[in-house]
Enzyme design. Structure first.
Site, PDB file in Angstrom:
ATOM      1  N   LYS A  40       0.849  -1.194   0.000  1.00 59.25           N
ATOM      2  CA  LYS A  40       0.000   0.000   0.000  1.00 59.25           C
ATOM      3  C   LYS A  40       0.883   1.243   0.000  1.00 59.25           C
ATOM      4  CE  LYS A  40      -4.346  -1.122   2.380  1.00 59.25           C
ATOM      5  NZ  LYS A  40      -5.219  -0.948   1.207  1.00 59.25           N
ATOM      6  N   ASP A  67      -3.653  -5.956   5.234  1.00 60.00           N
ATOM      7  CA  ASP A  67      -3.362  -5.973   3.788  1.00 60.00           C
ATOM      8  C   ASP A  67      -2.415  -4.849   3.383  1.00 60.00           C
ATOM      9  OD1 ASP A  67      -5.102  -3.860   4.089  1.00 60.00           O
ATOM     10  OD2 ASP A  67      -6.221  -4.274   2.256  1.00 60.00           O
ATOM     11  N   GLU A 134      -1.241 -10.343   2.892  1.00 61.43           N
ATOM     12  CA  GLU A 134      -2.485 -10.921   2.365  1.00 61.43           C
ATOM     13  C   GLU A 134      -2.199 -11.582   1.018  1.00 61.43           C
ATOM     14  OE1 GLU A 134      -6.899  -9.273   2.060  1.00 61.43           O
ATOM     15  OE2 GLU A 134      -5.822  -8.882   0.204  1.00 61.43           O
TER      16      GLU A 134
HETATM   17  P1  0O2 Z   1      -7.092  -3.465  -3.254  1.00 61.67           P
HETATM   18  O1  0O2 Z   1      -6.749  -2.237  -4.039  1.00 61.67           O
HETATM   19  O2  0O2 Z   1      -7.258  -4.691  -4.127  1.00 61.67           O
HETATM   20  O3  0O2 Z   1      -6.197  -3.700  -2.081  1.00 61.67           O
HETATM   21  P2  0O2 Z   1     -10.505  -4.977   4.525  1.00 61.67           P
HETATM   22  O4  0O2 Z   1     -11.281  -3.690   4.397  1.00 61.67           O
HETATM   23  O5  0O2 Z   1      -9.648  -5.253   3.299  1.00 61.67           O
HETATM   24  O6  0O2 Z   1      -9.704  -5.051   5.778  1.00 61.67           O
HETATM   25  P3  0O2 Z   1     -12.451  -6.938   3.832  1.00 61.67           P
HETATM   26  O7  0O2 Z   1     -13.200  -6.114   2.818  1.00 61.67           O
HETATM   27  O8  0O2 Z   1     -13.271  -7.802   4.729  1.00 61.67           O
HETATM   28  O9  0O2 Z   1     -11.560  -6.071   4.778  1.00 61.67           O
HETATM   29  O10 0O2 Z   1     -11.362  -7.807   3.111  1.00 61.67           O
HETATM   30  P4  0O2 Z   1     -11.572  -8.929   2.060  1.00 61.67           P
HETATM   31  O11 0O2 Z   1     -12.979  -9.388   1.982  1.00 61.67           O
HETATM   32  O12 0O2 Z   1     -10.528  -9.952   2.384  1.00 61.67           O
HETATM   33  O13 0O2 Z   1     -11.233  -8.184   0.696  1.00 61.67           O
HETATM   34  C1  0O2 Z   1     -10.067  -7.462   0.519  1.00 61.67           C
HETATM   35  C2  0O2 Z   1      -9.637  -7.412  -0.938  1.00 61.67           C
HETATM   36  O14 0O2 Z   1     -10.250  -8.440  -1.702  1.00 61.67           O
HETATM   37  C3  0O2 Z   1     -10.007  -6.131  -1.654  1.00 61.67           C
HETATM   38  O15 0O2 Z   1      -8.998  -5.205  -1.411  1.00 61.67           O
HETATM   39  C4  0O2 Z   1     -10.045  -6.577  -3.113  1.00 61.67           C
HETATM   40  O16 0O2 Z   1      -8.733  -6.718  -3.637  1.00 61.67           O
HETATM   41  C5  0O2 Z   1     -10.632  -7.949  -2.993  1.00 61.67           C
HETATM   42  N1  0O2 Z   1     -12.105  -7.926  -3.025  1.00 61.67           N
HETATM   43  C6  0O2 Z   1     -12.934  -8.222  -2.003  1.00 61.67           C
HETATM   44  N2  0O2 Z   1     -14.213  -8.140  -2.390  1.00 61.67           N
HETATM   45  C7  0O2 Z   1     -14.202  -7.789  -3.698  1.00 61.67           C
HETATM   46  C8  0O2 Z   1     -15.244  -7.562  -4.652  1.00 61.67           C
HETATM   47  O17 0O2 Z   1     -16.432  -7.655  -4.391  1.00 61.67           O
HETATM   48  N3  0O2 Z   1     -14.840  -7.220  -5.901  1.00 61.67           N
HETATM   49  C9  0O2 Z   1     -13.534  -7.101  -6.267  1.00 61.67           C
HETATM   50  N4  0O2 Z   1     -13.247  -6.750  -7.526  1.00 61.67           N
HETATM   51  N5  0O2 Z   1     -12.530  -7.296  -5.369  1.00 61.67           N
HETATM   52  C10 0O2 Z   1     -12.862  -7.641  -4.108  1.00 61.67           C
HETATM   53  P5  0O2 Z   1      -9.264  -3.644  -1.440  1.00 61.67           P
HETATM   54  O18 0O2 Z   1      -8.631  -3.068  -0.245  1.00 61.67           O
HETATM   55  O19 0O2 Z   1     -10.723  -3.353  -1.644  1.00 61.67           O
HETATM   56  O20 0O2 Z   1      -8.543  -3.136  -2.701  1.00 61.67           O
END
Ligand code: 0O2
Length: 194
Positions: A40, A67, A134
């Site tokens: 990040k 993450d 992650e």
């Molecule tokens: P980036 O830019 O990819 O890092 P968190 O807020 O991360 O602590 P959360 O949402 O419970 O908690 O985490 P989860 O479910 O493990 O999901 C984290 C990451 O999974 C996201 O990171 C996305 O990369 C991916 N992801 C989860 N859900 C979706 C979805 O519905 N669609 C898509 N396209 N990707 C998803 P970030 O931080 O959102 O973004």
């Protein structure tokens, strides 16, 4: 903190590269299509820490934002995602902190991927520190869907029209069907890998 996570990420990347090469050597088969990773930015970490009300507690940021560093392992078939997950998490110096299996239980929008929060030791001149990394395991079809969904989500500033949400959900089912079909064909041609 970002640098420490960068080091931890490099360890995970090396582990994945070793598994991939060894697998090709032993089985003449490459289960991984591609690997991408990112740490990040300071701005994005600060924004998440602020959102979660963690500032200025660096220890809480370290434990609650898991993450800061992430790798995405895109595999050929669904069984490869679980195989790579097992091979990585069975290693002595890797601790599995948390797993979310969105392949077995997709998110309501259709999102599929296997998410693992791993803890790995990093040895610095000042001693050992443990960092969270992650790792997301998914197939090419899941990755294709997720990257398009991500673009649509941002295009509509998170207010995606219902029709498009329904079509995305349908597309996720089609992607899963394709994964199943390709895996069956692959097995028919080559038999199980191990
Ligand atoms: P980036 O830019 O990819 O890092 P968190 O807020 O991360 O602590 P959360 O949402 O419970 O908690 O985490 P989860 O479910 O493990 O999901 C984290 C990451 O999974 C996201 O990171 C996305 O990369 C991916 N992801 C989860 N859900 C979706 C979805 O519905 N669609 C898509 N396209 N990707 C998803 P970030 O931080 O959102 O973004």
């Amino acid at each position: 903190m970002l640098l420490e996570h960068e080091f931890g990420l490099r360890e995970i990347e090396t582990k994945i590269a070793i598994l991939r090469e060894e697998f090709m050597h032993l089985h003449d088969y490459n289960p991984i299509e591609h690997v991408s990773s990112r740490v990040k930015t300071a701005e994005s970490l600060l924004a998440k820490a602020t959102r979660k009300g963690l500032l200025p507690d660096m220890d809480r940021i370290r434990t609650e934002i898991t993450d800061i560093a992430g790798a995405r392992v895109t595999c050929s078939f669904v069984e490869d995602t679980y195989r790579m997950f097992d091979l990585l998490t069975e290693q002595d110096d890797v601790e599995l902190v948390h797993v979310k299996d969105y392949i077995a239980e997709p998110k309501p929008n259709g999102y599929k991927s296997l998410h693992a929060i791993l803890q790995v030791p990093v040895f610095l001149s000042t001693g050992r520190i443990d960092v969270h990394i992650e790792v997301q395991f998914r197939t090419i079809a899941m990755d294709f869907w997720a990257s398009l969904e991500h673009k649509i989500y941002y295009k509509y500033d998170a207010k995606v029209p219902d029709r498009i949400l329904r079509e995305l959900h349908d597309a996720a089912l089609t992607a899963a069907e394709l994964d199943g079909k390709m895996e069956r064909l692959h097995r028919e041609l080559h038999g199980p890998v191990v």
